[in-house]
Design an enzyme around this catalytic site. Structure first.
Site, mmCIF file in Angstrom:
data_model
loop_
_atom_site.group_PDB
_atom_site.id
_atom_site.type_symbol
_atom_site.label_atom_id
_atom_site.label_comp_id
_atom_site.label_asym_id
_atom_site.label_seq_id
_atom_site.Cartn_x
_atom_site.Cartn_y
_atom_site.Cartn_z
ATOM 1 N N ARG A 1 -46.447 -33.358 -20.750
ATOM 2 C CA ARG A 1 -45.702 -32.037 -20.758
ATOM 3 C C ARG A 1 -46.636 -31.053 -22.138
ATOM 4 O O ARG A 1 -47.161 -31.719 -22.928
ATOM 5 C CB ARG A 1 -44.864 -31.563 -21.098
ATOM 6 C CG ARG A 1 -43.659 -29.994 -21.367
ATOM 7 C CD ARG A 1 -42.824 -29.957 -20.036
ATOM 8 N NE ARG A 1 -42.264 -29.246 -21.092
ATOM 9 C CZ ARG A 1 -41.709 -28.075 -19.450
ATOM 10 N NH1 ARG A 1 -42.624 -27.601 -19.049
ATOM 11 N NH2 ARG A 1 -40.622 -27.214 -19.931
ATOM 12 N N THR B 1 -43.764 -24.854 -9.843
ATOM 13 C CA THR B 1 -43.411 -25.873 -10.041
ATOM 14 C C THR B 1 -43.577 -26.854 -8.539
ATOM 15 O O THR B 1 -43.224 -26.694 -7.528
ATOM 16 C CB THR B 1 -41.871 -27.264 -10.972
ATOM 17 O OG1 THR B 1 -41.938 -25.933 -11.626
ATOM 18 C CG2 THR B 1 -42.108 -28.289 -11.134
ATOM 19 N N THR C 1 -45.657 -28.509 -12.969
ATOM 20 C CA THR C 1 -45.813 -27.310 -12.715
ATOM 21 C C THR C 1 -46.573 -26.603 -14.151
ATOM 22 O O THR C 1 -47.083 -26.604 -15.032
ATOM 23 C CB THR C 1 -44.360 -26.822 -13.902
ATOM 24 O OG1 THR C 1 -44.417 -25.495 -13.839
ATOM 25 C CG2 THR C 1 -44.325 -27.156 -15.428
ATOM 26 N N ASP D 1 -40.643 -21.806 -21.739
ATOM 27 C CA ASP D 1 -39.484 -22.391 -21.467
ATOM 28 C C ASP D 1 -38.976 -23.666 -23.506
ATOM 29 O O ASP D 1 -37.827 -23.473 -22.775
ATOM 30 C CB ASP D 1 -39.950 -24.066 -21.035
ATOM 31 C CG ASP D 1 -39.781 -23.686 -19.797
ATOM 32 O OD1 ASP D 1 -39.473 -23.031 -18.790
ATOM 33 O OD2 ASP D 1 -40.723 -25.031 -19.074
ATOM 34 N N SER E 1 -37.763 -29.149 -20.728
ATOM 35 C CA SER E 1 -37.846 -28.962 -19.513
ATOM 36 C C SER E 1 -36.532 -29.098 -18.625
ATOM 37 O O SER E 1 -35.490 -30.309 -19.049
ATOM 38 C CB SER E 1 -39.598 -30.062 -19.038
ATOM 39 O OG SER E 1 -39.444 -30.059 -17.732
ATOM 40 N N GLY F 1 -38.112 -25.732 -8.986
ATOM 41 C CA GLY F 1 -36.393 -25.115 -8.725
ATOM 42 C C GLY F 1 -35.751 -24.517 -10.769
ATOM 43 O O GLY F 1 -35.499 -24.347 -10.893
ATOM 44 N N GLY F 2 -37.017 -25.043 -11.440
ATOM 45 C CA GLY F 2 -36.574 -24.500 -12.880
ATOM 46 C C GLY F 2 -34.465 -24.794 -12.757
ATOM 47 O O GLY F 2 -34.934 -26.489 -13.134
HETATM 48 O O1 DON Z 1 -40.212 -27.789 -16.476
HETATM 49 C C1 DON Z 1 -39.048 -26.394 -16.349
HETATM 50 O O2 DON Z 1 -37.883 -27.282 -16.625
HETATM 51 C C2 DON Z 1 -39.556 -26.212 -15.913
HETATM 52 N N1 DON Z 1 -40.580 -24.954 -16.078
HETATM 53 C C3 DON Z 1 -39.698 -26.295 -14.155
HETATM 54 C C4 DON Z 1 -40.276 -24.610 -13.334
HETATM 55 C C5 DON Z 1 -40.007 -24.792 -12.211
HETATM 56 O O3 DON Z 1 -39.207 -25.353 -11.707
HETATM 57 C C6 DON Z 1 -39.988 -23.126 -10.950
HETATM 58 N N2 DON Z 1 -39.973 -23.844 -9.963
HETATM 59 N N3 DON Z 1 -39.515 -23.280 -9.014
#
Ligand code: DON
Length: 571
Positions: free
Chosen positions: A112, A383, A401, A425, A454, A475-476
């Site tokens: 990370r 991501t 990501t 984040d 994350s 997908g955040g």
């Molecule tokens: O680490 C995380 O939770 C976010 N930075 C992930 C971002 C993400 O999945 C974007 N995708 N669609």
């Protein structure tokens, strides 16, 4: 077959014939970088790769055929994604790898990003104390990238083929170019203004006319960077010419990453989060991802309610799962942060009695309200994921990501790669939503060198210590609910692997108090949930899940999500 205007059928020789495994048959594999298929589902006997791009999946399959193991393939796929999938594939971001070896051991690697040394708690607030857009856009948005450190750590501990062989395909794709897909063309066009605004030197992603499906993307600077990494190893990125180019970019654009920040970056081998769900053992990522703890919370909150007695996507099942999701996200908001900086009450958050008590105010048939659900303990976009199995029995799940689409949109001048905007984040200010609407408290406040929390949840499910499923998604904030749903879709609702991935998904994250649903969500379920008092909101597709399932006969089912260009490969 994708056909292109000039009928360019250029065969790119991707892998040179030598490799360390002398037993493998070594014909030179060819990948058609200008004419390729997107493959959504494969049933295979030996080995499989699923990733966000067909060329990257093909590269992974070739590495496996050449005698590489799943870790080698994951490394080659990650490098290739950095070339063919620039909106998320990366060397300028970070991520997590979870692996299960053929000997039954599990490991995770945390690469990370970290906050630069000059970062500070209020760095994204304006004079009036309001959150600015700088955590997302431009040079200040980047955390210190971890991907290269993660890749090298994985290779040192578990790799088999030499590193230069794993980078070579990516170099070739960057140097000679490849045809972009329609989705990539759309993505690049949508970010043209941003690329112009946030860059100090015009990157290759800017073109006078619009990008079109089938256009060739050549990335000479990136090819040179990858070549230097192949030659000089990890220190190239963290101390060598590439590091200097990153710092020069920061100086030109008002960023704060220094040579010291890069030099001090460390990827970490961490204990995985492991727990049982019914007859299965789940191995997933622990903090600084909130995903593993929350997946455990969700599955264990669900246990007493016997999801397998409910029908897939029946209002009862959806409501139960929504209420479970709501409660897990409330806990994340309050408690989760980088475990090297804050004490997270992990034990209590995953305690089975706690999780039973967490559901005591759940009323079947009636919507809960987030305003009356609090973090539960008593005081005391973009991501990408890849899943791989090899013929030896190793399995790897990697989610990486650069945060949102094309990250900070800053391309390192003369180095050709995009930097992340992962600083978003962190919680820029208590209870101010980030790009995914997620809230946080001091536990996730910005501090020098700290990792931002994350949601990425690369996961391996085993049964009797044999790999059953390898799964993950971007997908955040929706990553964790997607994972929860993909797993119960298979274990409880007995859906086929393809349906488990592709059936519509839903998402609740405590605040806002809304059930997000995909556009093709069952109209009957929508009516029933509205009648119970839920507010539903249709949204963009949820996740892009890459799932591999090994059935009882040993057949490997590789499923690439229908929601993107995701593609499977293997043999
Ligand atoms: O680490 C995380 O939770 C976010 N930075 C992930 C971002 C993400 O999945 C974007 N995708 N669609």
């Amino acid at each position: 077959m994708r056909a292109f205007v000039f009928l360019k059928l250029i065969f790119i020789s991707l892998l040179v014939v030598s490799c360390t495994d002398s037993s493998s048959s070594l014909e030179t594999p060819l990948i058609q970088a200008y004419d390729y298929d997107i493959i959504k589902e494969l049933t295979l006997d030996e080995a499989a790769v699923v990733s966000a791009h067909p060329l990257a999946s093909e590269v992974g399959a070739h590495i496996l055929k050449q005698g590489g193991n799943a870790i080698d393939a994951a490394i080659a796929v990650q490098f290739s994604l950095a070339v063919v999938y620039p909106n998320a594939g990366n060397i300028g971001g970070g991520g997590f790898m979870v692996l299960h070896t053929k000997d039954g051991e599990s490991y995770s690697i945390d690469f990370r990003e970290t906050a630069p040394n000059a970062a500070s708690k209020d760095m994204f607030l304006d004079e009036g104390g309001e959150v600015t857009d700088k955590s997302l856009n431009g040079h200040l948005a980047s955390g210190v990238p971890g991907t290269i450190a993660g890749i090298f750590l994985a290779h040192e501990k578990f790799g088999k083929l030499p590193m230069d062989k794993l980078i070579e395909p990516a170099i070739t794709l960057a140097e000679l170019g490849f045809s972009i897909t329609e989705a990539e063309a759309k993505g690049l066009n949508s970010k043209k203004t941003d690329f112009e605004k946030y860059n100090t030197k015009p990157p290759v992603f800017i073109k006078n006319t619009d990008w079109k499906d089938g256009d060739t993307l050549v990335q000479k600077d990136l090819a040179k960077t990858l070549r230097r990494i192949a030659k000089n190893g990890k220190t190239e990125f963290y101390e060598g010419k590439t590091a200097k180019l990153i710092v020069e970019e920061m100086e030109r654009g008002g960023g704060i990453i220094t040579m010291d920040d890069l030099k001090n970056y460390q990827a970490v081998l961490r204990k995985t989060r492991q727990f049982n769900y019914k007859d299965y053992s789940i191995t997933t990522m622990d903090l600084p991802s909130s995903g593993g703890i929350m997946l455990q919370q969700m599955l264990h909150m669900a246990l007493p309610y016997k999801l397998d007695t409910l029908e897939f996507h029946s209002p009862e099942a959806i409501q139960l799962m929504v209420e479970i999701e709501r409660r897990a996200y409330a806990d994340r908001t309050e408690y989760m942060g980088d475990p090297d900086y804050v004490t997270v009450p992990t034990q209590q958050l995953t305690d089975s009695l706690y999780l039973i008590s967490r559901m005591k105010d759940y009323v079947p048939g009636k919507a809960g309200k987030s305003e009356s659900i609090f973090p539960g303990l008593e005081e005391s976009e973009e991501t990408t994921h890849l899943s791989i199995v090899d013929k030896e029995g190793n399995a790897v799940a990697v989610t990486t990501t650069i945060n949102t689409n094309y990250g900070s949109r800053v391309v390192v001048g003369e180095a050709g790669f995009i930097l992340n905007n992962e600083m978003d984040d962190f919680s820029a200010k208590p209870n101010a939503p980030n790009a995914f609407g997620l809230l946080g408290t001091d536990a996730n406040a910005i501090k020098p060198k700290k990792r931002m929390v994350s949601s990425m949840t690369p996961t391996i499910v085993t049964k009797d210590n044999k790999v059953f499923m390898v799964v993950g998604t971007p997908g955040g904030s929706t990553i964790i609910t997607s994972l929860f749903q993909s797993i119960v879709n298979i274990i409880d609702f007995k859906l086929s692997p393809s349906m488990a991935v592709n059936a519509p998904k839903f998402h609740h994250q405590w605040l806002p108090d809304v059930v997000y649903i995909e556009k093709d969500f069952s109209p009957q379920a929508q009516t029933a949930l509205t009648a119970m008092g839920y507010t539903l909101e249709k949204r963009e597709p949820i996740g892009r899940t890459e799932l591999i399932l090994i059935d009882e006969k040993g057949k490997i089912h590789a499923i690439a999500d229908k929601r993107g260009d995701d593609s499977a490969a293997g043999y």
